[in-house]
Scaffold this motif. Structure first.
Motif, PDB file in Angstrom:
ATOM      1  N   ALA A 140       0.831  -1.214   0.000  1.00 11.01           N
ATOM      2  CA  ALA A 140       0.000   0.000   0.000  1.00 11.01           C
ATOM      3  C   ALA A 140       0.865   1.263   0.000  1.00 11.01           C
ATOM      4  O   ALA A 140       0.520   2.266  -0.621  1.00 11.01           O
ATOM      5  CB  ALA A 140      -0.923  -0.003   1.218  1.00 11.01           C
ATOM      6  N   GLN A 187      -0.741   2.636  -6.340  1.00 11.01           N
ATOM      7  CA  GLN A 187      -1.618   2.763  -7.514  1.00 11.01           C
ATOM      8  C   GLN A 187      -1.581   1.551  -8.437  1.00 11.01           C
ATOM      9  O   GLN A 187      -2.316   1.504  -9.418  1.00 11.01           O
ATOM     10  CB  GLN A 187      -1.224   4.012  -8.332  1.00 11.01           C
ATOM     11  CG  GLN A 187      -1.297   5.304  -7.555  1.00 11.01           C
ATOM     12  CD  GLN A 187      -2.666   5.512  -6.900  1.00 11.01           C
ATOM     13  OE1 GLN A 187      -3.695   5.166  -7.459  1.00 11.01           O
ATOM     14  NE2 GLN A 187      -2.669   6.036  -5.677  1.00 11.01           N
ATOM     15  N   GLU A 190      -2.367  -1.721 -10.192  1.00 13.25           N
ATOM     16  CA  GLU A 190      -3.746  -2.226 -10.282  1.00 13.25           C
ATOM     17  C   GLU A 190      -3.942  -3.697  -9.942  1.00 13.25           C
ATOM     18  O   GLU A 190      -3.049  -4.524 -10.129  1.00 13.25           O
ATOM     19  CB  GLU A 190      -4.240  -2.042 -11.717  1.00 13.25           C
ATOM     20  CG  GLU A 190      -4.763  -0.667 -12.017  1.00 13.25           C
ATOM     21  CD  GLU A 190      -5.332  -0.628 -13.424  1.00 13.25           C
ATOM     22  OE1 GLU A 190      -6.487  -0.185 -13.562  1.00 13.25           O
ATOM     23  OE2 GLU A 190      -4.629  -1.044 -14.361  1.00 13.25           O
ATOM     24  N   THR A 198      -9.111  -2.131  -8.987  1.00 10.66           N
ATOM     25  CA  THR A 198      -8.741  -1.513  -7.722  1.00 10.66           C
ATOM     26  C   THR A 198      -7.214  -1.436  -7.696  1.00 10.66           C
ATOM     27  O   THR A 198      -6.566  -1.624  -8.733  1.00 10.66           O
ATOM     28  CB  THR A 198      -9.324  -2.299  -6.527  1.00 10.66           C
ATOM     29  OG1 THR A 198      -8.933  -1.681  -5.310  1.00 10.66           O
ATOM     30  CG2 THR A 198      -8.873  -3.745  -6.492  1.00 10.66           C
ATOM     31  N   ASN A 199      -6.627  -1.139  -6.524  1.00  5.39           N
ATOM     32  CA  ASN A 199      -5.165  -1.077  -6.445  1.00  5.39           C
ATOM     33  C   ASN A 199      -4.719  -1.540  -5.053  1.00  5.39           C
ATOM     34  O   ASN A 199      -5.546  -1.799  -4.180  1.00  5.39           O
ATOM     35  CB  ASN A 199      -4.669   0.334  -6.789  1.00  5.39           C
ATOM     36  CG  ASN A 199      -5.282   1.376  -5.854  1.00  5.39           C
ATOM     37  OD1 ASN A 199      -5.422   1.141  -4.650  1.00  5.39           O
ATOM     38  ND2 ASN A 199      -5.658   2.526  -6.402  1.00  5.39           N
ATOM     39  N   GLU A 257      -6.019   0.434  -2.007  1.00  2.00           N
ATOM     40  CA  GLU A 257      -7.429   0.193  -1.687  1.00  2.00           C
ATOM     41  C   GLU A 257      -7.629  -1.216  -1.098  1.00  2.00           C
ATOM     42  O   GLU A 257      -8.406  -1.403  -0.165  1.00  2.00           O
ATOM     43  CB  GLU A 257      -8.240   0.337  -2.976  1.00  2.00           C
ATOM     44  CG  GLU A 257      -9.624   0.882  -2.760  1.00  2.00           C
ATOM     45  CD  GLU A 257     -10.291   1.180  -4.103  1.00  2.00           C
ATOM     46  OE1 GLU A 257     -10.693   2.325  -4.284  1.00  2.00           O
ATOM     47  OE2 GLU A 257     -10.383   0.283  -4.965  1.00  2.00           O
ATOM     48  N   ASP A 275      -6.744  -1.049   2.474  1.00  4.21           N
ATOM     49  CA  ASP A 275      -7.753  -0.363   3.287  1.00  4.21           C
ATOM     50  C   ASP A 275      -8.983  -1.242   3.495  1.00  4.21           C
ATOM     51  O   ASP A 275      -9.546  -1.295   4.583  1.00  4.21           O
ATOM     52  CB  ASP A 275      -8.146   0.963   2.638  1.00  4.21           C
ATOM     53  CG  ASP A 275      -6.993   1.956   2.734  1.00  4.21           C
ATOM     54  OD1 ASP A 275      -6.034   1.668   3.475  1.00  4.21           O
ATOM     55  OD2 ASP A 275      -7.057   3.004   2.057  1.00  4.21           O
ATOM     56  N   ARG A 276      -9.375  -1.921   2.445  1.00  5.23           N
ATOM     57  CA  ARG A 276     -10.570  -2.776   2.573  1.00  5.23           C
ATOM     58  C   ARG A 276     -10.265  -4.032   3.403  1.00  5.23           C
ATOM     59  O   ARG A 276     -11.130  -4.528   4.126  1.00  5.23           O
ATOM     60  CB  ARG A 276     -11.108  -3.131   1.183  1.00  5.23           C
ATOM     61  CG  ARG A 276     -11.866  -1.952   0.547  1.00  5.23           C
ATOM     62  CD  ARG A 276     -12.077  -2.133  -0.935  1.00  5.23           C
ATOM     63  NE  ARG A 276     -12.671  -3.405  -1.298  1.00  5.23           N
ATOM     64  CZ  ARG A 276     -13.991  -3.645  -1.390  1.00  5.23           C
ATOM     65  NH1 ARG A 276     -14.865  -2.679  -1.151  1.00  5.23           N
ATOM     66  NH2 ARG A 276     -14.438  -4.822  -1.741  1.00  5.23           N
ATOM     67  N   HIS A 336     -10.453  -9.636  -6.440  1.00  2.00           N
ATOM     68  CA  HIS A 336      -9.856  -8.729  -5.441  1.00  2.00           C
ATOM     69  C   HIS A 336     -10.438  -9.002  -4.060  1.00  2.00           C
ATOM     70  O   HIS A 336      -9.745  -8.884  -3.056  1.00  2.00           O
ATOM     71  CB  HIS A 336     -10.093  -7.270  -5.852  1.00  2.00           C
ATOM     72  CG  HIS A 336     -11.523  -6.845  -5.780  1.00  2.00           C
ATOM     73  ND1 HIS A 336     -12.473  -7.327  -6.661  1.00  2.00           N
ATOM     74  CD2 HIS A 336     -12.184  -6.024  -4.916  1.00  2.00           C
ATOM     75  CE1 HIS A 336     -13.650  -6.797  -6.340  1.00  2.00           C
ATOM     76  NE2 HIS A 336     -13.492  -6.001  -5.295  1.00  2.00           N
ATOM     77  N   GLU A 342      -8.455  -9.639  -0.615  1.00  3.75           N
ATOM     78  CA  GLU A 342      -8.711  -8.880   0.622  1.00  3.75           C
ATOM     79  C   GLU A 342      -8.945  -9.827   1.800  1.00  3.75           C
ATOM     80  O   GLU A 342      -8.509  -9.567   2.923  1.00  3.75           O
ATOM     81  CB  GLU A 342      -9.943  -7.988   0.437  1.00  3.75           C
ATOM     82  CG  GLU A 342      -9.721  -6.831  -0.523  1.00  3.75           C
ATOM     83  CD  GLU A 342     -11.016  -6.215  -1.058  1.00  3.75           C
ATOM     84  OE1 GLU A 342     -10.922  -5.387  -1.977  1.00  3.75           O
ATOM     85  OE2 GLU A 342     -12.119  -6.588  -0.581  1.00  3.75           O
ATOM     86  N   SER A 393     -17.975  -1.872   5.923  1.00  2.00           N
ATOM     87  CA  SER A 393     -18.203  -0.456   5.634  1.00  2.00           C
ATOM     88  C   SER A 393     -18.417   0.375   6.896  1.00  2.00           C
ATOM     89  O   SER A 393     -17.988   1.524   6.958  1.00  2.00           O
ATOM     90  CB  SER A 393     -19.373  -0.296   4.665  1.00  2.00           C
ATOM     91  OG  SER A 393     -20.517  -0.895   5.216  1.00  2.00           O
TER      92      SER A 393
END
Ligand code: AMP
Length: 539
Positions: free
Chosen positions: A20, A25, A27, A40-41, A44, A47-48, A75, A79, A162
């Motif tokens: 990160a 950035q 992908e 996404t990258n 992200e 973070d997720r 993705h 995660e 979320s």
């Protein structure tokens, strides 16, 4: 002595933080089960993953808890790997191609507390849910708009994280703490669990990036068709985070048309899968006349790669690296890259070396021993049981199943029979259970199969030993023809003449419509032996 280096545990939280911070950035492109493409990258994804870790913690999950996935390469699955390990849990990737009973067995055996699954598996999950004894939460890897109607009380993945704390701090773990769990496919007996640690996963990923392994760097665009549920897609979700590679994930798609389109559209230069995927791809390319864009390297393993496949890709400008490994080895043990001695000997030596299963990575010790447990010489011809050890090789199965699986010096018996040559190339002769014993000598079913698939008109081939009154066992060749092909027994035998030792010549050839495969795409020889039990060899 005064002075020391820092104690910096090799954990997956640190790995995804590195990605990160240093490759934010770069992908990650996924084809989704819901349809469409998602981009996404690494920033992200981190973070997720953090939010997922926070969400799971809020559900009451605690360090060492097993949290299962039934999912394709996307993705979201990546995660899950990082988010589950980041909250201190163990990501248990379940192979959805297993039979219901096997999935139930391993989920109960692992005592999984949460099951995260792709929409494709809703019917499967509803069917087995009453038998899952420990699952407390079912989470669908989708957004609210795609949540299915169900008799089960389902949670929505996109909502789980979320509301959770985006600044969740990774749960501190020592590097030897468990992070992942994968069961062997268990063609005989119950599957056994292999528990990967943070340290074993990170070391394996760093080794996978090296030049003579997968050569993954910041400019690499990697497509692991190998599924995350089969030994973490051969480390690619981790190795790409080490290096900052772009990751391309095909979701539920394994067909030639989708993969070809993705390879060209995303500028994929490196892809990985078992031989059957590439066989399908070659047929698709021949039939469609299409090309492979910027693809220039393939890593193929899981089963032996036939010479005809290496040549077909070479003709398209794509170099094949043959790799060998197993779930018990995280999974990569050896990868083939030519040494200077091989390069100096020219193209035929290069091809011969690529057909072998490769050289050990640093972090894998390998040796071949005979029946008396004495080391065999590294001469390329002496063969015996292949033993391995190292920091990403299993020490004991989960819950101690199978008892002591290494010897007093830590060597693990792979169940493969192999040779090692003076340059360190290991060649698998056979699974020890599949080798054909004829007149006191051994015949390699793998070598026969690889020769047979080179014959025009042959789609796939398998060789098994059938009992013989004089020779103990003799080889039976079982062939699946390409659609529309009319290759005969006589054609097959004529093709093999001169390509294999005379006494290896199959005693019979039979043609069938389809060969049985395991959940990880290997030939299911136990089923073939059952099917052809009592087969009478042609005179
Ligand atoms: P799995 O744990 O399902 O990945 O299966 C591991 C087994 O697959 C190994 O012990 C080998 O028998 C076989 N295998 C993996 N890679 C190769 C290869 N390149 N050539 C031949 N057999 C292979």
């Amino acid at each position: 002595m005064i002075g020391a280096m820092q104690d910096w545990p090799l954990t997956l939280g640190r790995l995804i933080d590195h990605a990160a911070v240093n490759h934010p950035q770069r992908e990650i492109v996924s084809l989704l089960v819901e349809g469409g493409e998602h981009r996404t990258n690494w920033a992200e994804v981190r973070d997720r993953a953090r939010r997922l870790a926070a969400g799971l913690t809020a559900l009451g999950m605690r360090p060492d808890d097993r949290i299962a996935t039934l999912a394709w390469n996307t993705h979201r699955h990546v995660e899950c790997l990082y988010g589950i390990a980041g909250m201190g849990g163990v990501a248990h990737t379940i192979n959805p191609r297993l039979f219901d009973d096997q999935i139930v067995f391993i989920a109960n055996h692992a005592a999984d507390r949460v099951l995260l699954f792709d929409l494709s598996f809703i019917a499967l999950v509803e069917r087995i849910a009453p038998r899952l004894e420990t699952i407390e939460h079912f989470v669908v890897l989708t957004d609210r708009a795609h949540m299915p109607e169900s008799s089960l009380d389902l949670m929505c993945y996109e909502e789980l994280g979320s509301a959770a704390d985006p600044d969740f701090a990774w749960v501190a773990r020592e590097e030897n703490a468990p992070a992942g769990l994968c069961y062997t496919s268990g063609t005989t007996g119950n599957p056994k669990g292999v528990l990967y640690s943070h340290r074993s996963t990170v070391l394996h990923a760093m080794a996978a990036c090296t030049a003579d392994a997968f050569a993954i760097g910041a400019r690499t665009v990697a497509l692991p068709v190998s599924p995350i549920y089969h030994a973490s897609a051969w480390s690619i979700p981790y190795a790409s985070a080490v290096a900052g590679a772009k990751l391309v994930l095909a979701g539920p798609h394994f067909d030639g048309a989708t993969l070809q389109r993705l390879i060209v559209a995303e500028d994929v230069d490196f892809a990985l899968a078992v031989p059957t995927i590439w066989l399908t791809m070659l047929h698709y390319l021949d039939a469609s006349g299409l090309g492979l864009g910027k693809l220039d390297r393939l890593a193929i393993g899981g089963s032996a790669v036939p010479r005809s496949m290496i040549e077909a890709f070479a003709a398209r400008g794509v170099t094949v690296s043959h790799l060998w490994g197993m779930t018990e080895m995280s999974p990569v043990g050896s990868v083939g890259a030519p040494t200077p001695e091989i390069v100096a000997q020219g193209d035929e030596a290069d091809l011969a070396a690529r057909m072998k299963q490769g050289r050990a990575l640093f972090g894998v010790e390998m040796k071949v021993v005979d029946d008396a447990n004495a080391d065999c010489p590294r001469d390329g011809t002496s063969f015996g049981r292949l033993l391995v050890r190292g920091p990403w090789t299993v020490a004991t199965y989960f819950r101690g199943d199978g008892g002591q699986v290494t010897d007093a010096e830590g060597w693990f018996d792979t169940g493969d029979v192999a040779t090692i040559d003076r340059f360190g190339y290991m060649a698998i002769v056979d699974r020890s259970k599949d080798v054909i014993k004829s007149g006191g000598e051994w015949i390699s079913s793998i070598e026969l199969e690889n020769a047979a698939v080179g014959c025009p008109g042959v789609l796939e081939a398998a060789v098994i030993g059938v009992p013989h009154p004089k020779w103990d066992e003799r080889p039976l060749l079982i062939v699946v023809r390409k659609p529309g092909a009319s290759v005969t027994r006589a054609d097959m035998l004529a093709y093999l003449t001169g390509r294999i030792a005379k006494w290896w010549m199959p005693d019979d050839v039979v043609f069938i419509d389809e060969l049985p495969h395991t959940a990880t795409g290997k030939l299911l020889k136990t089923a073939l032996r059952e099917q052809f039990r009592g087969h009478v060899l042609a005179a």
